[in-house]
Design a protein around this motif. Structure first.
Motif, PDB file in Angstrom:
ATOM      1  N   LYS A  58      30.312 121.507  20.044  1.00  0.00           N
ATOM      2  CA  LYS A  58      31.689 121.920  19.780  1.00  0.00           C
ATOM      3  C   LYS A  58      31.842 121.936  18.271  1.00  0.00           C
ATOM      4  O   LYS A  58      31.876 120.877  17.635  1.00  0.00           O
ATOM      5  CB  LYS A  58      32.702 120.977  20.410  1.00  0.00           C
ATOM      6  N   GLY A  59      31.877 123.135  17.700  1.00  0.00           N
ATOM      7  CA  GLY A  59      31.864 123.236  16.248  1.00  0.00           C
ATOM      8  C   GLY A  59      30.562 122.651  15.724  1.00  0.00           C
ATOM      9  O   GLY A  59      29.472 123.071  16.105  1.00  0.00           O
ATOM     10  N   THR A  60      30.681 121.640  14.858  1.00  0.00           N
ATOM     11  CA  THR A  60      29.488 120.998  14.307  1.00  0.00           C
ATOM     12  C   THR A  60      29.207 119.641  14.952  1.00  0.00           C
ATOM     13  O   THR A  60      28.414 118.853  14.436  1.00  0.00           O
ATOM     14  CB  THR A  60      29.642 120.809  12.790  1.00  0.00           C
ATOM     15  N   ARG A  61      29.849 119.397  16.091  1.00  0.00           N
ATOM     16  CA  ARG A  61      29.551 118.186  16.850  1.00  0.00           C
ATOM     17  C   ARG A  61      28.533 118.506  17.938  1.00  0.00           C
ATOM     18  O   ARG A  61      28.545 119.592  18.526  1.00  0.00           O
ATOM     19  CB  ARG A  61      30.823 117.612  17.480  1.00  0.00           C
ATOM     20  N   SER A  62      27.652 117.553  18.210  1.00  0.00           N
ATOM     21  CA  SER A  62      26.579 117.773  19.166  1.00  0.00           C
ATOM     22  C   SER A  62      26.361 116.540  20.011  1.00  0.00           C
ATOM     23  O   SER A  62      26.450 115.407  19.521  1.00  0.00           O
ATOM     24  CB  SER A  62      25.277 118.117  18.413  1.00  0.00           C
ATOM     25  N   ALA A  63      26.081 116.751  21.299  1.00  0.00           N
ATOM     26  CA  ALA A  63      25.732 115.647  22.200  1.00  0.00           C
ATOM     27  C   ALA A  63      24.575 116.093  23.076  1.00  0.00           C
ATOM     28  O   ALA A  63      24.479 117.265  23.467  1.00  0.00           O
ATOM     29  CB  ALA A  63      26.924 115.251  23.059  1.00  0.00           C
ATOM     30  N   TYR A  64      23.667 115.152  23.403  1.00  0.00           N
ATOM     31  CA  TYR A  64      22.461 115.482  24.145  1.00  0.00           C
ATOM     32  C   TYR A  64      22.160 114.388  25.156  1.00  0.00           C
ATOM     33  O   TYR A  64      22.298 113.191  24.861  1.00  0.00           O
ATOM     34  CB  TYR A  64      21.275 115.635  23.186  1.00  0.00           C
ATOM     35  N   ALA A  65      21.757 114.797  26.348  1.00  0.00           N
ATOM     36  CA  ALA A  65      21.328 113.858  27.388  1.00  0.00           C
ATOM     37  C   ALA A  65      20.099 114.433  28.067  1.00  0.00           C
ATOM     38  O   ALA A  65      19.938 115.652  28.172  1.00  0.00           O
ATOM     39  CB  ALA A  65      22.447 113.643  28.407  1.00  0.00           C
ATOM     40  N   TYR A  66      19.200 113.560  28.533  1.00  0.00           N
ATOM     41  CA  TYR A  66      17.949 114.037  29.133  1.00  0.00           C
ATOM     42  C   TYR A  66      17.555 113.195  30.332  1.00  0.00           C
ATOM     43  O   TYR A  66      18.066 112.088  30.543  1.00  0.00           O
ATOM     44  CB  TYR A  66      16.824 114.038  28.096  1.00  0.00           C
ATOM     45  N   SER A  67      16.629 113.760  31.117  1.00  0.00           N
ATOM     46  CA  SER A  67      16.186 113.091  32.340  1.00  0.00           C
ATOM     47  C   SER A  67      14.767 113.519  32.679  1.00  0.00           C
ATOM     48  O   SER A  67      14.394 114.686  32.482  1.00  0.00           O
ATOM     49  CB  SER A  67      17.126 113.448  33.500  1.00  0.00           C
ATOM     50  N   ALA A  68      13.981 112.580  33.200  1.00  0.00           N
ATOM     51  CA  ALA A  68      12.658 112.910  33.721  1.00  0.00           C
ATOM     52  C   ALA A  68      12.751 113.543  35.105  1.00  0.00           C
ATOM     53  O   ALA A  68      11.769 114.085  35.615  1.00  0.00           O
ATOM     54  CB  ALA A  68      11.781 111.652  33.781  1.00  0.00           C
ATOM     55  N   GLU A  69      13.919 113.489  35.689  1.00  0.00           N
ATOM     56  CA  GLU A  69      14.196 114.102  37.000  1.00  0.00           C
ATOM     57  C   GLU A  69      14.740 115.499  36.751  1.00  0.00           C
ATOM     58  O   GLU A  69      15.571 115.699  35.871  1.00  0.00           O
ATOM     59  CB  GLU A  69      15.256 113.262  37.634  1.00  0.00           C
ATOM     60  N   THR A  70      14.270 116.493  37.499  1.00  0.00           N
ATOM     61  CA  THR A  70      14.749 117.859  37.283  1.00  0.00           C
ATOM     62  C   THR A  70      15.433 118.438  38.519  1.00  0.00           C
ATOM     63  O   THR A  70      15.582 119.653  38.634  1.00  0.00           O
ATOM     64  CB  THR A  70      13.580 118.774  36.873  1.00  0.00           C
ATOM     65  N   SER A  71      15.868 117.579  39.433  1.00  0.00           N
ATOM     66  CA  SER A  71      16.639 118.048  40.587  1.00  0.00           C
ATOM     67  C   SER A  71      18.007 118.524  40.114  1.00  0.00           C
ATOM     68  O   SER A  71      18.468 118.180  39.014  1.00  0.00           O
ATOM     69  CB  SER A  71      16.810 116.916  41.602  1.00  0.00           C
ATOM     70  N   GLU A  72      18.667 119.298  40.945  1.00  0.00           N
ATOM     71  CA  GLU A  72      20.007 119.779  40.593  1.00  0.00           C
ATOM     72  C   GLU A  72      20.950 118.612  40.321  1.00  0.00           C
ATOM     73  O   GLU A  72      21.725 118.630  39.352  1.00  0.00           O
ATOM     74  CB  GLU A  72      20.561 120.652  41.722  1.00  0.00           C
ATOM     75  N   GLN A  73      20.881 117.584  41.149  1.00  0.00           N
ATOM     76  CA  GLN A  73      21.752 116.429  40.970  1.00  0.00           C
ATOM     77  C   GLN A  73      21.519 115.758  39.621  1.00  0.00           C
ATOM     78  O   GLN A  73      22.466 115.395  38.917  1.00  0.00           O
ATOM     79  CB  GLN A  73      21.513 115.425  42.097  1.00  0.00           C
ATOM     80  N   ALA A  74      20.243 115.606  39.234  1.00  0.00           N
ATOM     81  CA  ALA A  74      19.929 114.952  37.971  1.00  0.00           C
ATOM     82  C   ALA A  74      20.379 115.797  36.780  1.00  0.00           C
ATOM     83  O   ALA A  74      20.874 115.267  35.776  1.00  0.00           O
ATOM     84  CB  ALA A  74      18.430 114.685  37.886  1.00  0.00           C
ATOM     85  N   LEU A  75      20.231 117.109  36.888  1.00  0.00           N
ATOM     86  CA  LEU A  75      20.629 117.975  35.791  1.00  0.00           C
ATOM     87  C   LEU A  75      22.145 118.012  35.620  1.00  0.00           C
ATOM     88  O   LEU A  75      22.658 118.022  34.492  1.00  0.00           O
ATOM     89  CB  LEU A  75      20.090 119.389  36.014  1.00  0.00           C
ATOM     90  N   ILE A  76      22.868 118.020  36.725  1.00  0.00           N
ATOM     91  CA  ILE A  76      24.330 117.956  36.648  1.00  0.00           C
ATOM     92  C   ILE A  76      24.760 116.639  36.015  1.00  0.00           C
ATOM     93  O   ILE A  76      25.689 116.592  35.190  1.00  0.00           O
ATOM     94  CB  ILE A  76      24.960 118.113  38.050  1.00  0.00           C
ATOM     95  N   ALA A  77      24.075 115.553  36.372  1.00  0.00           N
ATOM     96  CA  ALA A  77      24.393 114.251  35.783  1.00  0.00           C
ATOM     97  C   ALA A  77      24.156 114.269  34.276  1.00  0.00           C
ATOM     98  O   ALA A  77      24.937 113.695  33.499  1.00  0.00           O
ATOM     99  CB  ALA A  77      23.560 113.154  36.445  1.00  0.00           C
ATOM    100  N   CYS A  78      23.070 114.919  33.827  1.00  0.00           N
ATOM    101  CA  CYS A  78      22.798 115.070  32.399  1.00  0.00           C
ATOM    102  C   CYS A  78      23.921 115.842  31.716  1.00  0.00           C
ATOM    103  O   CYS A  78      24.379 115.481  30.624  1.00  0.00           O
ATOM    104  CB  CYS A  78      21.482 115.813  32.187  1.00  0.00           C
ATOM    105  N   ALA A  79      24.329 116.933  32.342  1.00  0.00           N
ATOM    106  CA  ALA A  79      25.398 117.752  31.766  1.00  0.00           C
ATOM    107  C   ALA A  79      26.684 116.947  31.615  1.00  0.00           C
ATOM    108  O   ALA A  79      27.373 117.023  30.592  1.00  0.00           O
ATOM    109  CB  ALA A  79      25.632 118.979  32.634  1.00  0.00           C
TER     110      ALA A  79
END
Length: 463
Positions: A58-79
């Motif tokens: 958002k503008g010059t602000r940044s946030a990042y999350a990651y997971s070793a799991e690539t299921s839809e549930q895990a990716l939504i949780a990362c988001a």
């Protein structure tokens, strides 16, 4: 592979709290490593790393999350985790994928087709060549690595990019001993290729011999004198000075936050008029190359310095927002556990017009740095300190003898202005570069160059 409905859901979830840009990164990497000590296999490892990360801006602000799991549930949780760093209401929808970018692997012989006995044979040949070079070689350590790095990037602006980056590298370290003293020599070529690199580019016997030769040469060298003298720096790994003392200071991670000596210097002279410097991620088969960066942007040839004038910085998406500078295809990361930042690829001084032998003939007394070692630099000031792993003292335009323990001390901005010769033939050498987004493969390179004056550190007296 993740289906596009899931991709769209993840990107939109990341925008739920007011973000204006979201990105999903997926990685699948297979790596083989092997170490041989004095002809015996010490270790052999295989690793596969799979994971994903979600970033929101958002503008010059940044946030990042990651997971070793690539299921839809895990990716939504990362988001959701990344989005939670922002407090607001949704303002943007992710666009449907409209831009597909697919990069084919440069490998002719995939590493998956290679048995370990062929890897072992490479190390044995390099080891035997090093030992045969001299009876003073007392230990040889040989290392092998190959990597098949596959990446996928999707973002809320409709971009989808896939890349496949094979890389392999072999290193031989030889130890020479005499009269209770020891010196080490190392040679470690690497390319962005498949196993065919060992037929087309890398001769492991030459690697072993080169490592041993350096070790034996330095074993019998006196200590280097100290002083402020002309220095000729050979090609290949000599480019580490450009990499460390200059181009780190051109990355948006430094410039975008005002932490570089090169801030505000676009279109100003920062180097000698004979200097041209390039960062080029598009070179097929090179150690630092890629088709697309880790933000899904095409790799580019970026002219950084032209005739001594600063022409461009290295800029990722976030850096572009901070600096109001075009993206340069420089967003890179070690793996899915890191958000991308601006990084180098294959960085080098472009070839010049000078005779490499004339550089030494006309330098009077000084140092010939044949091989550079490690060092450190402060990007805010450009101050550096580099070890020279193989060096020779020059007197009256002739090489007098090898010297050991030499260091080069100075400021990157000063060195750039004092380059008075650049040779005709450029070559590169591979390395691993560490920064905010982890450790990544980068090439450094240059032709032979001469600097009219650098402070040389050493413990020796007059020769």
């Amino acid at each position: 592979m993740i289906d596009r409905r899931t991709v769209n859901d993840v990107l939109n979830e990341a925008l739920a709290t007011g973000g204006d840009f979201s990105e999903l990164y997926l990685e699948d990497t297979e790596t083989n490593t092997m170490t041989m000590i004095d002809g015996k296999v010490d270790s052999a490892n295989y690793q596969r790393k799979v994971g994903a990360g979600v970033r929101v801006l958002k503008g010059t602000r940044s946030a990042y999350a990651y997971s070793a799991e690539t299921s839809e549930q895990a990716l939504i949780a990362c988001a959701k985790a990344a989005a939670s760093a922002l407090k607001g209401t949704k303002e943007f929808e992710a666009k449907t994928v409209a831009i597909d970018r697919i990069g084919a692997s440069w490998a002719k012989v995939p590493f998956s087709e290679i048995r370990n006995d062929r890897r072992i044979e490479l190390l044995r040949r390099g080891t035997n060549a090093a030992k045969a070079e001299s009876s003073e070689i007392t230990q040889v350590v040989a290392n092998y690595m190959d990597c098949d790095h596959r990446t996928w990037v999707w973002n809320s602006e409709g971009v989808h990019a896939e890349d496949r980056r094979p890389r392999t590298r072999t290193a031989v370290q030889a130890v020479a001993m005499a009269n209770g003293e020891a010196q080490t020599g190392t040679c470690s070529p690497g390319y962005g290729m498949g196993f065919e690199a060992y037929e087309e580019k890398i001769n492991v016997e030459d690697v072993g011999r080169e490592a041993a030769k350096t070790a034996v040469t330095m074993l019998h060298a006196p200590e280097c004198p100290a002083g402020k003298v002309p220095v000729v720096i050979d090609g290949g790994f000599g480019g580490v000075i450009l990499h460390e003392a200059c181009v780190h200071g051109l990355e948006a991670t430094s410039v975008g936050r005002g932490n570089s000596v090169f801030c505000g210097k676009l279109n100003q002279q920062i180097a000698s008029p004979i200097v041209n410097a390039v960062d080029d991620g598009t070179l097929p088969g090179e150690w630092g190359s890629m088709h697309f960066d880790d933000e899904g942007n095409p790799a580019q040839r970026n002219l950084l310095i032209e005739n001594g004038i600063l022409k461009s910085y290295l800029v990722d998406i976030l850096g572009s927002r901070l600096m109001n500078h075009p993206v340069t295809g420089s967003g890179r990361r070690q793996d899915y556990t890191f958000a991308p930042t601006s990084r180098m690829t294959n960085t080098f001084f472009a070839p010049g017009r000078d005779d490499p032998e004339e550089m030494i003939r006309t330098m009077g007394e000084g140092l010939f740095a044949a091989k550079m070692g490690g060092g450190s630099v402060n990007p805010l000031t450009g101050e550096f300190n580099f070890a020279v792993s193989e060096a020779y003292w020059v007197r009256d335009g002739r090489i007098l003898c090898p010297v050991r323990g030499a260091t080069l001390i100075g400021k990157g901005a000063d060195v750039l202005m004092k380059i008075d010769r650049i040779g005709k033939d450029m070559w590169m050498a591979p390395g691993m570069c560490g920064s905010q987004s982890g450790s990544i493969p980068t090439n450094v390179g240059q032709p032979r160059i001469r600097v009219s004056e650098i402070v040389v550190g050493g413990k020796g007296g007059a020769l």
